[in-house]
Design an enzyme around this catalytic site. Structure first.
Site, mmCIF file in Angstrom:
data_model
loop_
_atom_site.group_PDB
_atom_site.id
_atom_site.type_symbol
_atom_site.label_atom_id
_atom_site.label_comp_id
_atom_site.label_asym_id
_atom_site.label_seq_id
_atom_site.Cartn_x
_atom_site.Cartn_y
_atom_site.Cartn_z
ATOM 1 N N LEU A 139 -4.560 -4.024 -0.366
ATOM 2 C CA LEU A 139 -3.369 -3.884 -1.216
ATOM 3 C C LEU A 139 -3.707 -3.626 -2.678
ATOM 4 C CD1 LEU A 139 -1.166 -6.270 0.820
ATOM 5 C CD2 LEU A 139 -0.563 -3.924 0.218
ATOM 6 N N ALA A 194 -6.839 -13.878 -0.286
ATOM 7 C CA ALA A 194 -6.800 -13.564 1.149
ATOM 8 C C ALA A 194 -7.293 -12.134 1.354
ATOM 9 C CB ALA A 194 -5.394 -13.721 1.705
ATOM 10 N N PHE A 195 -7.602 -11.812 2.616
ATOM 11 C CA PHE A 195 -8.195 -10.485 2.897
ATOM 12 C C PHE A 195 -7.269 -9.340 2.555
ATOM 13 C CE2 PHE A 195 -6.217 -8.721 6.772
ATOM 14 C CZ PHE A 195 -5.468 -9.796 7.233
ATOM 15 N N LYS A 196 -5.983 -9.641 2.412
ATOM 16 C CA LYS A 196 -5.006 -8.575 2.135
ATOM 17 C C LYS A 196 -5.317 -7.842 0.844
ATOM 18 C CE LYS A 196 -2.508 -10.230 5.546
ATOM 19 N NZ LYS A 196 -2.038 -9.558 6.716
ATOM 20 N N ASP A 197 -6.000 -8.517 -0.102
ATOM 21 C CA ASP A 197 -6.290 -7.873 -1.385
ATOM 22 C C ASP A 197 -7.184 -6.639 -1.215
ATOM 23 O OD1 ASP A 197 -4.897 -9.659 -3.115
ATOM 24 O OD2 ASP A 197 -6.525 -11.110 -2.936
#
Ligand SMILES: Cc1ncc(COP(=O)(O)O)c(C=O)c1O
Ligand SMILES: N[C@@H](CCOP(=O)(O)O)C(=O)O
Length: 467
Positions: free
Chosen positions: A116, A110-113
């Site tokens: 994060l 997901a784009f969170k990587d």
């Protein structure tokens, strides 16, 4: 660079302190006092850079007073080396001037990587330098949790507690979090919804006594400015790929906490020619009701086929309100207080009209989500995840120009949400190699009531720094 609070009462901080601060002490969110601006000539020179090189250019002005150039270079190189696609954020064309940018090639799909993986490394660097320990308390509707765990688990000086709404994330999402076995990772399934989890995170920041001075409290949610900063980069990457600064582009962004689209707004403030930003929501449409009708009003939260966007109170909306109010912290403090008491707010029409000049919005139902997955697959053979499908549907409905390329952010890999794919009559793709045994792995998590005292007690009895 100095960072100031949207509520005007907290001390201004440098990047390193903002990274560690989470919410400001007055309850506001930190934003740069002044944004770096890039000239068209400068942006044009970046056309040949790869993703990590571009990230270094965009991020440097935000962190320069805290992180030396060579250290930042290494951190960014390591961050994007963990992605499985050499382009990091590849673009796929769906039709003439219609694109999706795939943001799901990081370790947790997901784009969170993007943010994060970077945030974990920055934290590790800063905490080691200061010889400090941190307790992370985070809230997730499914994706932030696993990305934060993956990004921060290697940090020696960090314990990470992630709250997810019990039975309201997909099974793949839950397993991505709960099968990580590490003595500094703790998963809490809260009997409530995402807003309940997010509210507990914010209350923890308001009163940190439960930590008994054993460690500092750090945020991994997009209340942390470092999250937004890292996400600004891919707007530059996509736009340059499609001809910026010589050509303007538009973005459609599946939206929940308003963090991702706010990063697009920041990119535009920094000089990127963005023509339109489309706020794409599911049935939980508070942001659509604001953009389309100047009504920001709490309603009941409904589970949908796009669970990561089952959010009502959008943290980063406060950052936009701050700008719409001429960066008047007192005005925002008053407005947020009114919203907390009454559960609703509108702003003066001329301020709202200013937002409308850039933002459009669209609410997409579950039925429309499934129909879009089906339609795009039939048209192109490309499989959208339900969140991205909402973005594509909203883009098609709202775009104000056929000339400017419209880019939808593909925020998650479809394999994370098989329910929607199956409802579209399609076969769910196979899990990537590093997750093939996900359904055989053992899970560890604790179900807790929706009570702050239970959560804080759990942290005290399980956190390594309390022993
Ligand atoms: C897959 C996916 N799409 C979209 C969103 C919405 O992003 P934001 O909360 O930054 O608006 C989220 C969660 O935040 C998500 O996990
Ligand atoms: N959709 C998010 C919700 C948390 O948002 P954040 O961007 O503030 O971390 C999730 O998947 O957890």
């Amino acid at each position: 660079m100095k960072y100031i609070s949207t509520r005007g009462q907290a001390p201004a901080l440098n990047f390193e302190d903002v990274l560690l601060a989470g919410l400001a002490s007055d309850g506001g969110l930190y934003v740069p006092e002044t944004l770096p601006k890039f000239l068209p000539e400068q942006i044009a020179e970046w056309a040949s850079l790869n993703y990590a090189e571009l990230a270094e250019q965009v991020i440097t002005p935000f962190v320069a007073d805290s992180i030396p150039t060579q250290d930042l270079h290494k951190i960014i190189q390591d961050t994007y080396a963990s992605f499985s696609h050499t382009a990091i954020a590849p673009m796929q064309q769906l039709a003439a001037n219609e694109w999706v940018m795939e943001l799901f090639h990081g370790p947790t799909l997901a784009f969170k990587d993007f943010a994060l993986q970077l945030l974990g490394r920055l934290l590790d660097y800063v905490l080691a330098k200061r010889d400090e320990r941190a307790v992370i308390v985070g809230a997730t509707s499914g994706d932030t949790g696993s990305a934060a765990i993956e990004g921060c688990r290697p940090c020696e000086n960090v314990d990470i507690f992630i709250m997810h709404p019990h039975n309201r994330v997909s099974e793949v999402q839950r397993r991505q979090m709960t099968t990580v076995i590490s003595d500094n990772v703790f998963n809490l399934a809260i009997d409530g919804n995402f807003d309940d989890c997010q509210a507990m995170v914010k209350t923890c920041f308001a009163n940190q006594n439960f930590l008994q001075n054993k460690a500092r409290l750090v945020a991994v949610n997009s209340i942390n400015w470092a999250r937004i900063m890292a996400q600004v980069v891919y707007y530059f990457y996509a736009a340059i790929h499609l001809g910026a600064p010589h050509r303007s582009v538009s973005f459609s962004v599946p939206t929940g906490n308003f963090g991702d689209i706010f990063a697009g707004y920041i990119a535009r403030q920094m000089g990127l020619p963005i023509n339109q930003l489309v706020v794409a929501t599911n049935r939980n449409d508070i942001l659509h009701r604001f953009i389309s009708g100047n009504q920001y009003a709490k309603e009941q939260l409904h589970p949908t086929l796009s669970p990561s966007m089952d959010i009502m109170i959008s943290s980063n909306f406060e950052r936009l309100l701050f700008d719409l109010h001429g960066r008047d912290g007192q005005a925002i403090a008053t407005l947020m207080e009114q919203f907390n008491v009454q559960g609703t707010m509108s702003i003066e029409p001329y301020r709202w009209e200013q937002a409308q000049q850039l933002f459009s919005s669209c609410r997409v139902s579950d039925e429309e989500t499934v129909a879009t997955i089906k339609q795009v697959y039939a048209e192109t053979g490309y499989l959208l995840d339900p969140h991205t499908a909402i973005g594509v549907k909203a883009a098609r409905r709202c775009r104000n120009s056929q000339v400017n390329p419209m880019i939808t952010l593909a925020t998650a890999h479809p394999v994370k949400f098989p329910d929607a794919i199956v409802q579209a009559g399609l076969a769910s793709p196979e899990l990537p190699h590093h997750l093939t045994d996900l359904f055989e792995r053992q899970e560890h998590y604790q179900v807790l009531e929706n009570k702050l005292t239970d959560v804080q007690q759990y942290i005290q009895t399980h956190g390594r720094f309390f022993k």
